[in-house]
Design an enzyme around this catalytic site. Structure first.
Site, PDB file in Angstrom:
ATOM      1  N   ASP A  51       0.839  -1.196   0.000  1.00  0.00           N
ATOM      2  CA  ASP A  51       0.000   0.000   0.000  1.00  0.00           C
ATOM      3  C   ASP A  51       0.878   1.251   0.000  1.00  0.00           C
ATOM      4  OD1 ASP A  51      -2.359   1.408  -0.070  1.00  0.00           O
ATOM      5  OD2 ASP A  51      -2.576   1.468   2.107  1.00  0.00           O
ATOM      6  N   HIS A  84      -3.535  14.393   0.636  1.00  0.00           N
ATOM      7  CA  HIS A  84      -3.816  13.541   1.805  1.00  0.00           C
ATOM      8  C   HIS A  84      -2.703  13.692   2.846  1.00  0.00           C
ATOM      9  CE1 HIS A  84      -4.758  10.068   4.285  1.00  0.00           C
ATOM     10  NE2 HIS A  84      -3.585   9.537   4.020  1.00  0.00           N
ATOM     11  N   GLU A 108     -10.238   4.482   3.669  1.00  0.00           N
ATOM     12  CA  GLU A 108      -9.350   5.235   2.776  1.00  0.00           C
ATOM     13  C   GLU A 108      -9.748   4.945   1.330  1.00  0.00           C
ATOM     14  OE1 GLU A 108      -5.246   4.459   3.877  1.00  0.00           O
ATOM     15  OE2 GLU A 108      -5.346   5.986   5.462  1.00  0.00           O
ATOM     16  N   GLU A 137      -9.022   4.493  -2.261  1.00  0.00           N
ATOM     17  CA  GLU A 137      -7.816   4.207  -3.037  1.00  0.00           C
ATOM     18  C   GLU A 137      -8.191   3.467  -4.315  1.00  0.00           C
ATOM     19  OE1 GLU A 137      -4.477   2.534  -0.991  1.00  0.00           O
ATOM     20  OE2 GLU A 137      -5.093   3.332   0.972  1.00  0.00           O
ATOM     21  N   ASP A 191      -8.932   0.916   2.067  1.00  0.00           N
ATOM     22  CA  ASP A 191      -7.967   0.509   3.094  1.00  0.00           C
ATOM     23  C   ASP A 191      -8.506   0.981   4.448  1.00  0.00           C
ATOM     24  OD1 ASP A 191      -5.706  -0.134   4.576  1.00  0.00           O
ATOM     25  OD2 ASP A 191      -4.665   1.728   4.029  1.00  0.00           O
ATOM     26  N   ARG A 223      -7.564   4.564  13.359  1.00  0.00           N
ATOM     27  CA  ARG A 223      -6.637   5.689  13.582  1.00  0.00           C
ATOM     28  C   ARG A 223      -6.059   5.729  14.984  1.00  0.00           C
ATOM     29  NH1 ARG A 223      -5.455   6.440   8.459  1.00  0.00           N
ATOM     30  NH2 ARG A 223      -7.201   7.224   7.213  1.00  0.00           N
ATOM     31  N   GLN A 261      -3.479   3.114  15.081  1.00  0.00           N
ATOM     32  CA  GLN A 261      -2.397   3.494  14.158  1.00  0.00           C
ATOM     33  C   GLN A 261      -1.435   4.505  14.782  1.00  0.00           C
ATOM     34  OE1 GLN A 261      -3.839   5.050  10.433  1.00  0.00           O
ATOM     35  NE2 GLN A 261      -1.797   5.506   9.659  1.00  0.00           N
ATOM     36  N   LYS A 316      -4.210  -1.606  10.173  1.00  0.00           N
ATOM     37  CA  LYS A 316      -4.530  -1.778   8.753  1.00  0.00           C
ATOM     38  C   LYS A 316      -4.738  -3.242   8.376  1.00  0.00           C
ATOM     39  CE  LYS A 316      -3.267   2.538   7.297  1.00  0.00           C
ATOM     40  NZ  LYS A 316      -4.050   3.414   6.420  1.00  0.00           N
ATOM     41  N   THR A 348      -9.501  -5.135   4.135  1.00  0.00           N
ATOM     42  CA  THR A 348      -9.321  -4.273   2.962  1.00  0.00           C
ATOM     43  C   THR A 348     -10.369  -4.722   1.951  1.00  0.00           C
ATOM     44  OG1 THR A 348      -6.936  -4.128   3.354  1.00  0.00           O
ATOM     45  CG2 THR A 348      -7.709  -3.512   1.151  1.00  0.00           C
ATOM     46  N   GLU A 378      -9.731  13.354   7.574  1.00  0.00           N
ATOM     47  CA  GLU A 378      -9.453  14.643   6.928  1.00  0.00           C
ATOM     48  C   GLU A 378     -10.715  15.485   6.835  1.00  0.00           C
ATOM     49  OE1 GLU A 378      -7.182  14.092   3.148  1.00  0.00           O
ATOM     50  OE2 GLU A 378      -7.223  11.994   3.754  1.00  0.00           O
TER      51      GLU A 378
HETATM   52 CA    CA Z   1      -3.761   3.387   2.716  1.00  0.00          CA
END
Ligand code: CA
Length: 440
Positions: A140, A147, A212, A214, A246, A250, A253, A266, A270, A386
């Protein structure tokens, strides 16, 4: 890069009427691949091509007499329960099958051919999908500067990206075991989190669950260990793209990721879209890849005129959220954000070249995540952290509910499509995943 050809002709129509409907993701110019079978049946999974609201069964096609030569070799490989052997055949075989299928599904095909091929079509409403290839490795990336800046500025309003971001298409190696196709449902992960000011972490259900937005990059032909793929050849090794979510915890993380990167934050799920849109189908939507003069220019191994001329892809992307309440009320999902992949700081060819420059081998069916795709404007963020500035400014859904992060029962939907004057609109379908309560 692939030249435009007759399969990109915006005027082409199919005898499959639903493929010609305005707004269809799957007109005859698209022809993406998935791994499918009839829902709940004991049939083996096999490759299929989307056309309108139907799937062209490649096992049935390969068993018939409508394709021959390289296209038949390709159809036989794509009829297996995973697309790895098809990927390994390389661009001439991929193109041969696309062009053969295009001719067979075209409105100019003989009526007898169309009549015969109707027996190879299965309605998409009656099928289920699985991950389209055996994924050997999953990497990834982290290649959207918007971002990266948005995340950095959560900590410090004057923050910048880390110094390496502008020089390296950076990435971490992720887990394959929890990659699932659209429809995936997973439990909110447990893990360690350290509250601000606390002296010790707690073991708890993730309280800051995020998605996320992607794109997934499917590797076609691989390379031998020690033999780097040069930038000029990189796209020959990419079969196509899918949508990829993904999911990210948080709180877990931010406590665990120094100094080695994401781990439990993570590795729990997915979600990818079942359909892979080929690089040939994406050819009309390429744009110049640019790097502003005040930014560092790529080192020579990441620089080429072809990448400058067409390295960017204008793929429109959206994130939608459907809460459990909205599902019960049948009010439908709410749109959270939208952007384009054309803003990405590094191109997919640069990702392949950088990944292999040290001698790393890629194999057919390896998967890359592009990294979260955020655009420069308001409402273009590809993650909820975000959009809500880490829950400080929650988003309001269509039914009045608010979200700082994801709640149990939330389904996140990713959508993607390309459109351009003079060309057909082609789409990626959907990637949908649902959050279940933690198992504690
Ligand atoms: Ca990612």
């Amino acid at each position: 890069m692939i030249e435009l050809n007759h399969t990109h002709d915006a005027g082409a129509r199919s005898w499959v009427a639903s493929a010609n409907a305005a707004g269809s993701d799957f007109p005859i110019q698209n022809l993406p691949y998935a791994m499918f079978r009839r829902t709940g049946s004991p049939e083996p999974f096999r490759g299929g091509v989307a056309i309108g609201d139907q799937v062209l069964d490649l096992a049935a096609l390969a068993a018939g007499s409508h394709v021959d030569g390289l296209a038949l070799d390709a159809a036989r490989a794509a009829a297996l329960p995973a697309l790895n052997d098809f990927f390994a055949l390389g661009p001439p075989a991929w193109q041969a099958l696309r062009h053969a299928v295009f001719a067979l599904l075209h409105s100019d095909a003989p009526a007898a051919t169309a009549d015969d091929l109707r027996g190879c079509l299965v309605p998409q409403a009656e099928v289920e999908y699985t991950v389209p290839a055996r994924i050997g490795d999953y990497t990834d990336f982290y290649t959207s500067i918007d971002h990266a800046l948005n995340i950095s500025r959560l900590m410090n309003p004057d923050g910048d990206v880390t110094p390496n971001f502008r020089w390296v298409p950076t990435a971490y190696h992720g887990r394959v075991s929890t990659i699932g196709v659209s429809g995936q449902r997973f439990h909110r992960p447990m893990g360690q989190a350290m509250a601000p000011g606390a002296k010790a972490p707690t073991y708890q259900a993730c309280a800051r669950l995020d998605y996320e937005l992607e794109l997934g990059v499917w590797i076609g032909q691989g390379n031998a260990q020690g033999e780097a793929i040069p930038l000029a050849r990189a796209e020959e090794h990419i079969f196509g793209l899918c949508l990829l979510n993904d999911w990210s915890a948080r709180d877990i993380q931010f406590w665990e990721m120094a100094p080695l990167g994401p781990f439990l934050a993570k590795n729990f799920a997915t979600t990818i879209s079942p359909w892979i849109v080929t690089m040939e189908a994406l050819a009309p939507y390429r744009q110049a890849w640019t790097r502003p003069a005040n930014e560092p220019q790529p080192l020579p191994y990441l620089e080429s005129s072809a990448n400058r001329e067409g390295g960017a892809l204008d793929i429109r992307l959206e994130v939608w959220l459907e809460s459990e309440k909205a599902r019960e009320q049948k009010t439908g999902p709410s749109r959270l954000s939208g952007t384009s992949f054309r803003h990405q700081y590094w191109s997919i060819a640069q990702m392949v070249a950088h990944h292999t420059v040290g001698g790393c081998s890629l194999n057919p069916g390896d998967l890359f995540g592009s990294g979260t795709i955020s655009g420069p404007g308001e409402g273009e963020a590809g993650a909820i952290i975000e959009l809500t500035r880490a829950a400080q400014t929650p988003v309001t859904l269509a039914n009045g509910e608010t979200r700082g992060f994801l709640e149990d029962g939330d389904a996140v939907l990713l959508r993607g499509w390309c459109e351009k004057p003079g060309h057909a609109r082609i789409g990626f379908g959907e990637s949908r995943g649902t959050v279940l309560p933690a198992r504690g």
